[in-house]
Write an enzyme that holds these catalytic residues in place. Structure first.
Site, short mmCIF file in Angstrom:
data_model
loop_
_atom_site.label_atom_id
_atom_site.label_comp_id
_atom_site.label_asym_id
_atom_site.label_seq_id
_atom_site.Cartn_x
_atom_site.Cartn_y
_atom_site.Cartn_z
N HIS A 59 0.83 -1.22 0.00
CA HIS A 59 0.00 0.00 0.00
C HIS A 59 0.85 1.25 0.00
CE1 HIS A 59 0.68 0.82 4.33
NE2 HIS A 59 0.51 -0.48 4.54
N CYS B 71 3.34 -4.90 6.58
CA CYS B 71 2.91 -4.50 5.24
C CYS B 71 4.09 -3.90 4.47
CB CYS B 71 1.78 -3.49 5.32
SG CYS B 71 0.21 -4.20 5.86
#
Length: 194
Positions: free
Chosen positions: A154, A170
């Site tokens: 992301h 992440c």
């Protein structure tokens, strides 16, 4: 001393230009332009720029490979080429490695932190999509089979952290880079995190 630093910076930039070919920014919508302008800017480190390079992965075109040690993400293209992006990765306590697939993609996604994260950091909370959201401009949701890994590739509202091991697992990218990757990536694309 200042002249020496400027000379070294110029030589480094010229050498980088010899080894890599820059990739132009993707076209963005008016909403993207507006929201991207609201995200804090960071001094860009040329090492973590977006470049077209010879593919170092040997994977099939359309595959995403993340090298967590070097802090690079590669999108494999035809003709033994790849686009290389700088990323921030999970610190050692929270890093994830393995093979997954992109099960879904989202633009300016809402963020609902998982229960484990809320337990570690009670101050984190649901955040609607937008420039203040930690997921940034785009998110690719990683699944192993039909099971959500809870890991994402992301954007970020902290671009100064690209190149570091700082996330809860992440893979973070500069917002303009994650938009570029999002545009290139198909749902069900293979993702390898090493």
């Amino acid at each position: 001393m200042r002249v020496l630093r400027l000379t070294l910076l110029l030589v480094t930039a010229l050498l980088a230009g010899c080894n890599f070919k820059g990739v132009p920014d993707p076209q963005v919508s008016s909403r993207d332009s507006e929201w991207l302008a609201e995200v804090p800017k960071a001094q860009e480190d040329l090492r973590y720029g977006r470049y077209l390079i010879d593919d170092p992965t040997g994977e099939a075109p359309g595959t995403i490979v993340v090298d967590t040690k070097e802090r690079f993400l590669y999108y494999v293209m035809a003709g033994k080429k790849a686009v290389r992006y700088g990323v921030a990765v999970g610190d050692e306590a929270y890093g994830w490695t393995g093979t997954a697939r992109v099960a879904r993609k989202a633009e300016w996604p809402d963020w609902n932190p998982p229960a484990e994260m809320k337990a570690r950091w009670p101050h984190v909370r649901y955040t609607k999509g937008g420039p203040e959201n930690p997921l940034g401009a785009r998110a690719l949701y990683l699944y192993e089979g039909d099971k959500d890994t809870l890991y994402r590739i992301h954007g970020t509202n902290e671009p100064e952290k690209i190149g570091l091991a700082v996330s809860s697992g992440c893979i973070r990218m500069r917002n303009i880079d994650v938009i570029d990757l999002y545009n290139r990536t198909d749902v069900n694309a293979k993702v390898i995190v090493r």
